[in-house]
Design a protein around this motif. Structure first.
Motif, PDB file in Angstrom:
ATOM      1  N   ALA A 480       0.836  -1.202   0.000  1.00 16.88           N
ATOM      2  CA  ALA A 480       0.000   0.000   0.000  1.00 16.88           C
ATOM      3  C   ALA A 480       0.874   1.256   0.000  1.00 16.88           C
ATOM      4  N   HIS A 481       1.951   1.204   0.760  1.00 19.99           N
ATOM      5  CA  HIS A 481       2.875   2.335   0.810  1.00 19.99           C
ATOM      6  C   HIS A 481       3.494   2.575  -0.566  1.00 19.99           C
ATOM      7  N   ALA A 482       3.895   1.488  -1.234  1.00 17.49           N
ATOM      8  CA  ALA A 482       4.454   1.601  -2.587  1.00 17.49           C
ATOM      9  C   ALA A 482       3.440   2.268  -3.514  1.00 17.49           C
ATOM     10  N   PHE A 483       2.179   1.805  -3.401  1.00 17.02           N
ATOM     11  CA  PHE A 483       1.118   2.375  -4.233  1.00 17.02           C
ATOM     12  C   PHE A 483       0.954   3.864  -3.944  1.00 17.02           C
ATOM     13  N   GLN A 484       1.026   4.219  -2.682  1.00 17.10           N
ATOM     14  CA  GLN A 484       0.803   5.620  -2.303  1.00 17.10           C
ATOM     15  C   GLN A 484       1.995   6.514  -2.649  1.00 17.10           C
ATOM     16  N   LEU A 485       3.187   5.907  -2.872  1.00 16.09           N
ATOM     17  CA  LEU A 485       4.329   6.694  -3.333  1.00 16.09           C
ATOM     18  C   LEU A 485       4.106   7.173  -4.760  1.00 16.09           C
ATOM     19  N   ASP A 486       3.331   6.380  -5.533  1.00 16.73           N
ATOM     20  CA  ASP A 486       3.114   6.699  -6.942  1.00 16.73           C
ATOM     21  C   ASP A 486       1.772   7.360  -7.218  1.00 16.73           C
ATOM     22  N   THR A 487       0.908   7.450  -6.216  1.00 18.66           N
ATOM     23  CA  THR A 487      -0.434   8.013  -6.453  1.00 18.66           C
ATOM     24  C   THR A 487      -0.738   9.053  -5.387  1.00 18.66           C
ATOM     25  N   ASP A 488      -1.785   9.843  -5.629  1.00 15.10           N
ATOM     26  CA  ASP A 488      -2.143  10.825  -4.602  1.00 15.10           C
ATOM     27  C   ASP A 488      -3.600  10.715  -4.160  1.00 15.10           C
ATOM     28  N   TRP A 489      -4.228   9.556  -4.426  1.00 14.93           N
ATOM     29  CA  TRP A 489      -5.646   9.402  -4.025  1.00 14.93           C
ATOM     30  C   TRP A 489      -5.802   9.597  -2.522  1.00 14.93           C
ATOM     31  N   HIS A 490      -4.812   9.125  -1.779  1.00 13.35           N
ATOM     32  CA  HIS A 490      -4.919   9.197  -0.313  1.00 13.35           C
ATOM     33  C   HIS A 490      -4.767  10.631   0.183  1.00 13.35           C
ATOM     34  N   ARG A 491      -4.245  11.520  -0.692  1.00 11.44           N
ATOM     35  CA  ARG A 491      -4.099  12.926  -0.260  1.00 11.44           C
ATOM     36  C   ARG A 491      -5.303  13.771  -0.631  1.00 11.44           C
ATOM     37  N   ARG A 492      -6.193  13.194  -1.426  1.00  6.77           N
ATOM     38  CA  ARG A 492      -7.393  13.948  -1.783  1.00  6.77           C
ATOM     39  C   ARG A 492      -8.267  14.131  -0.537  1.00  6.77           C
ATOM     40  N   ALA A 493      -8.803  15.319  -0.405  1.00  8.52           N
ATOM     41  CA  ALA A 493      -9.694  15.567   0.729  1.00  8.52           C
ATOM     42  C   ALA A 493     -11.030  16.012   0.181  1.00  8.52           C
ATOM     43  N   PRO A 494     -12.104  15.716   0.889  1.00  4.52           N
ATOM     44  CA  PRO A 494     -13.416  16.174   0.427  1.00  4.52           C
ATOM     45  C   PRO A 494     -13.467  17.693   0.409  1.00  4.52           C
ATOM     46  N   LYS A 495     -14.204  18.258  -0.550  1.00  3.20           N
ATOM     47  CA  LYS A 495     -14.321  19.713  -0.627  1.00  3.20           C
ATOM     48  C   LYS A 495     -15.175  20.215   0.529  1.00  3.20           C
ATOM     49  N   GLY A 496     -14.970  21.437   0.866  1.00  4.46           N
ATOM     50  CA  GLY A 496     -15.824  22.043   1.897  1.00  4.46           C
ATOM     51  C   GLY A 496     -15.396  21.673   3.296  1.00  4.46           C
ATOM     52  N   GLY A 497     -14.708  20.548   3.423  1.00  4.93           N
ATOM     53  CA  GLY A 497     -14.298  20.108   4.745  1.00  4.93           C
ATOM     54  C   GLY A 497     -12.956  20.666   5.153  1.00  4.93           C
ATOM     55  N   GLU A 498     -12.542  21.770   4.573  1.00  2.18           N
ATOM     56  CA  GLU A 498     -11.223  22.327   4.899  1.00  2.18           C
ATOM     57  C   GLU A 498     -11.203  22.856   6.327  1.00  2.18           C
ATOM     58  N   ALA A 499     -10.318  22.290   7.103  1.00  5.67           N
ATOM     59  CA  ALA A 499     -10.166  22.785   8.479  1.00  5.67           C
ATOM     60  C   ALA A 499      -9.208  23.957   8.469  1.00  5.67           C
ATOM     61  N   PRO A 500      -9.258  24.767   9.498  1.00  8.81           N
ATOM     62  CA  PRO A 500      -8.352  25.916   9.574  1.00  8.81           C
ATOM     63  C   PRO A 500      -6.875  25.470   9.570  1.00  8.81           C
TER      64      PRO A 500
END
Lengths: 500, 475
Positions: A480-500
């Motif tokens: 999973a870590h290898a996959f996440q080194l090459d992708t950014d799906w895990h860094r996507r955040a839902p819109k509107g939910g931006e915390a300060p």
């Protein structure tokens, strides 16, 4: 610095360096809760004052901190006992229950310097796949408030996705960590049965329940599991470790070293795709995203193997029989006699039981108690419960055979992305069938994780599941870590939910 | 028609472990309500049971002593039912794979010896206690007993009479006490017995419909209840009725049993394997080691006492009926006391003193060295038997020093023949009437003269020697 964008490990590092103080991190998380949880309903209990007090205490010890998660705010599913903090299981019947003891994992987390923000909403007694069966109202999916976050650890997945804490502790009986993780775009893992103590986890199905983390990425999962995994003499099903308690026979676990194993190197790793997991009933976008994940791993040197997993169809019926049977017994103690809620008016003992349990439990819980009571009844035991145990053994064997030809299995987590709120409540059977890819893992006691691997046309997250042999947490997390080194799906955040 | 009574027993025995079966709370009897409890034994949410290894060891020892086959792969099951004394609403017990099976116990009654087959022996946890307060019309739960370890021993329906049942229970009690696995006190509930009883025409091979009787709090109650229930069933059948399969409650005050619940009302316990406890894998070497370490049981001691010391069957039974008595006897023999004399002292003075003090043998202060010294003094002719009994009574309570007592009270036997003769002559001189009575054929008068002489000698002479001296002088 935008704390919201950091992973738990990154936040732990800046706290350690003194660039951020623990109170700041806790306050940021509490602000996020204040801003969003009115809409999301991810928390049943927010323990803000307690968290800030704890933050100041932890700050004093920052220099000597050993754990990479020291000072990182998180939250705990409300079926895990917390001393002095109400633990409801999202049920009316435990609405006023404050345990006089901590669960083993709560002690472990405290030792690692965790700060708990409070207790997370869930399906009542972890029974459900949408977090809509909670007595305290449904949890909403941060990616689309009209949808469910999955369940039963829906509050945990929603909180992590929305930045209300950097990680969460959930429990997984048939997919209750992995499925909401997939629906909310976070990474979640159920470890091998017996590697995390269940002491203090309010049981749903004892032989299947396992506690695990929901995090921003695989590395955070590894760090949290390094805290959680270990032998506990208070849980007779807890497995001995490699170093201290192993007596030379039986399985052994290598606790506490997952994080250092995350090399990102998957060269030569054989990743199996079971044909039955990509058949009818699977949403096209999910299929494409999961097969896409296979290609990413192939690109990093993994070998993709196609194989057959013929017994998949038995998993859901076997699971619902075993889980309901155990639940019917586990939930019997909630009878209004000793603790928790009691019916206000009753006439005699039988009536006390009847009214308390009729009024104290929700529909789905009562459905499963009835189902479990039925399958254990005299004359039906052999036809249902015993058969289900046989199916469980067959499924275990099928996994053993599958792992002769590969190191990990890659499958979807769910047949389709998050359902709309209310869709499942009227149709429990189709909700049960949605657990097809996750329940077999619990029946076999295997470790498995869910990682974000895409978004569908409507922008809803899709998860991919990696299943490992017993004690194969390291391999699954590494992939999973290898996959996440090459992708950014895990860094996507839902819109509107931006915390300060 | 002649009827035959058929009885099977289910006996619950509390194990003498220090802590409970699944947590570390004390098993001590009594205690203020709900003070011997923790989150585990009160079934709080999220808590888990962990098996006390001592319970397993005691159960295996009991199984071995009852000649059972020990189950290598055993496990616990849940017995589900709602009752306020059962905080989890299930009892952790064993149904499918009990720890021991297929045993046998030999018993002896008036008509002869008999073997009772043991169906199974399993481990389980005790429930709590409900205390009803009729004044306030309230019921309160006391969970102190929750999780106290029990073994349940189930026999085949091999008993035909109440005597056989009592003989079996006495044997069971004796065996378990010898093993040190239970103190078997009925009054504290550490031995409880349910009686399954049916009747059938003499000679019939089919079993009749049985009832199960509960609330039997003493051996006497068991015997009464068996007689009552057999008569009730026979009368019922002879009047053309049918016995209903039901659970009945014995009421000791009313000397009668009453129906509690019928088969139709019987609960479905929905047993299934306890998922919180892994299966028990017993290492055969472990079982062999326990077998080798079993103490010598009462029966084996009896055989040995008869063969090695020539004690009577009755004396052997009495002495071995209690481990403390047997230990006392063996202590006496080890210290050189003649076995028969040791046995006589135990059968006579020791049992007498115990019953006089209403005391259990294990609670007495008297030790083997003290009694052995007393026996040795008699053997050496330094104390006469009657004086020795007085010394015994004096030292029994506190295990006092025999030699010191004898010295302090000047009790050594008078073995000076000349002195005895002198005293006897004086007695004859002082009692001419008795002398002439004796000479006139009144044997009674001789006894009087002996008494007078012993009195003069303060009872310290050997009565035999006084006898001889008097007769010699009178002839």
């Amino acid at each position: 610095m935008k704390l919201r964008e950091l992973t738990a490990l990154e936040l732990g590092a800046v706290i350690k360096k003194g660039e951020v103080c623990v109170r700041e991190a806790v306050q940021a998380a509490l602000d996020a809760v204040a801003a969003q949880d009115g809409a999301l309903n991810a928390f049943i209990t927010v323990a803000g004052e307690r968290a800030l007090c704890r933050a100041d205490k932890l700050q004093a010890g920052v220099k000597d901190a050993q754990s990479p998660l020291y000072g990182v705010p998180m939250a705990i599913k409300d079926n895990i006992c917390t001393r002095g903090v109400r633990t409801t299981c999202a049920s009316k019947i435990l609405g006023d229950f404050t345990p006089p003891y901590d669960a083993a994992v709560v002690e472990q987390l405290a030792d690692a310097g965790a700060v708990s923000l409070g207790k997370l909403n869930m399906d009542e007694f972890a029974m459900g796949s949408t977090s809509e069966t909670s007595y305290y109202g449904p949890v909403k999916n941060p990616w689309d408030l009209a949808r469910a976050p999955g369940g039963s650890s829906g509050g945990a997945a929603a909180a992590v996705a929305a930045g209300m804490g950097w990680y969460a502790i959930g429990s997984d009986t048939g997919g209750s960590i992995r499925q909401p993780a997939a629906h909310c775009g976070v990474t979640g893992m159920k470890p091998t049965y017996g590697t995390v103590s269940r002491y203090g986890l309010i049981a749903y199905a004892s032989s299947l329940d396992q506690i695990g983390p929901l995090c921003r990425d695989a590395a955070d999962c590894a760090a949290v599991l390094d805290v959680l995994m270990g032998h506990d003499c208070r849980d007779a099903t807890s497995l001995p470790g490699l170093d201290s308690d192993w007596n030379g026979s039986g399985p052994r676990a290598d606790y506490g070293h997952l994080l250092e194993r995350l090399t990102g190197d998957v060269r030569g790793m054989r990743i199996g795709l079971p044909a039955q997991c990509f058949g009818d009933g699977l949403d096209g976008a999910v299929r494409a995203a999961v097969l896409g994940a296979a290609q990413v791993l192939k690109g990093r040197g993994a070998e993709i193997v196609e194989l057959s997993f013929p017994v998949l169809e038995y998993a859901v019926p076997a699971y619902y029989i075993i889980a309901a049977a155990e639940a019917s017994s586990n939930l019997s103690r909630f009878d209004g006699v000793k603790y928790g809620w009691r019916a206000e008016e009753y006439d005699g003992l039988a009536d006390l039981y009847r009214k308390t349990r009729t009024q104290g439990f929700g529909r789905e819980v009562k459905r499963r108690i009835l189902l479990g009571t039925f399958v254990l009844s005299s004359g039906y035991y052999d036809a249902y419960y015993k058969k289900a145990l046989q199916a469980k053994a067959v499924i275990k064997d099928a996994f053993d055979r599958a792992f002769e030809g590969c190191d990990l299995l890659l499958t979807p987590v769910t047949p389709s992305p998050a359902p709309r709120l209310g869709d499942s409540l009227g149709d429990p059977l189709s909700m049960y069938l949605g657990d097809i890819y996750t329940v077999s893992v619990n029946l076999a006691g295997l470790p498995a994780l869910s990682m974000p691997c895409g978004l569908d046309a409507e922008g809803m997250p899709i998860g991919a599941q990696l299943i490992a042999p017993h004690f194969g947490e390291g391999a699954a997390l590494s992939a999973a870590h290898a996959f996440q080194l090459d992708t950014d799906w895990h860094r996507r955040a839902p819109k509107g939910g931006e915390a300060p | 028609m002649t009827w035959e009574t058929v009885i099977g027993l289910e006996t619950h025995v509390e194990l003498a472990t220090k802590t409970k079966i699944f947590c570390s709370c004390t098993t001590e009897f009594g205690g203020a309500p709900n003070t011997h409890c923790c989150p585990v034994c009160t079934g709080m949410p999220g808590t888990l049971p962990v098996l006390n290894k001592k319970v397993l060891e005691f159960a295996v020892k009991a199984g071995l002593a009852l000649n059972c086959a020990i189950t290598r792969h055993s496990r616990f099951d849940r017995k589900n039912y709602f009752y306020p004394d059962l905080p989890k609403a299930y009892q952790i017990s064993q149904l499918y794979l009990p720890i021991a099976r297929d045993g046998a116990v030999d018993i002896r009654t008036g008509p002869g010896d008999k073997t009772i087959r043991i169906h199974e022996l399993h481990m389980e946890e005790d429930a709590g206690k409900l205390v009803h307060d009729p004044w306030l019309n309230q019921t309160r739960a006391d969970y102190n007993r929750c999780g106290v370890p029990l073994i349940e021993i189930v026999t085949e329906p091999d008993f035909r009479t109440a005597d056989e049942v009592i003989a079996y229970l006495e044997k069971l009690k004796e065996t378990l006490a010898y093993l040190g696995v239970s103190d078997c006190k009925m009054q504290e509930g550490s031995l409880r017995c349910d009686v399954n009883l049916s009747v059938r025409p003499q000679g019939s091979l089919e079993l009749g419909t049985r009832t199960e009787m509960k609330n039997l709090s003493s051996f006497k109650a068991i015997a009464r209840a068996i007689q009552y229930e057999a008569r009730r069933q026979i009368e019922l059948i002879e009047e053309g009725g049918r016995v209903a399969q039901e659970t009945r409650r014995w009421d000791e005050n009313k000397d009668a049993s009453f129906a509690m619940r019928s088969k139709e009302e019987a609960q479905d316990y929905r047993y299934f394997p306890e998922p919180d406890l892994p299966p028990i894998e017993l290492d055969p070497d472990c079982v062999d080691a326990l077998r080798a370490a079993q103490p010598e049981l009462a029966e084996e001691k009896r055989a040995r006492y008869q063969a090695d010391y020539g004690l009577s069957d009755y004396n052997c039974r009495m002495i071995t009926s209690d481990q403390a008595l047997a230990a006392l006897f063996e202590g006496l023999v080890a210290l050189g006391a003649p076995p028969r004399q040791g046995a006589n002292w135990i059968m006579g003075e020791v049992l007498g003193a115990l019953s006089q003090h209403a005391m259990e043998p294990k609670d007495m202060a008297l030790t083997a060295p003290t009694l052995a010294r007393l026996i040795a003094l008699v053997g050496e002719g330094k104390l006469n038997r009657n004086t020795a009994v007085k010394v015994f009574e004096a030292v029994f309570d506190t295990d006092g020093d025999v030699d010191a007592y004898v010295r302090a009270h000047g009790l050594e036997q008078v073995n000076d023949g000349a002195l005895v003769r002198e005293v006897c002559a004086r007695v004859l001189e002082a009692n001419p009437q008795s002398v002439s009575d004796y000479r006139g054929g009144k044997e009674k008068a001789f006894g009087f003269l002996v008494g007078q002489a012993m009195g003069e000698l303060k009872g310290r002479a050997d009565p035999q020697a006084v006898n001889q001296a008097l007769r010699a002088l009178l002839e």
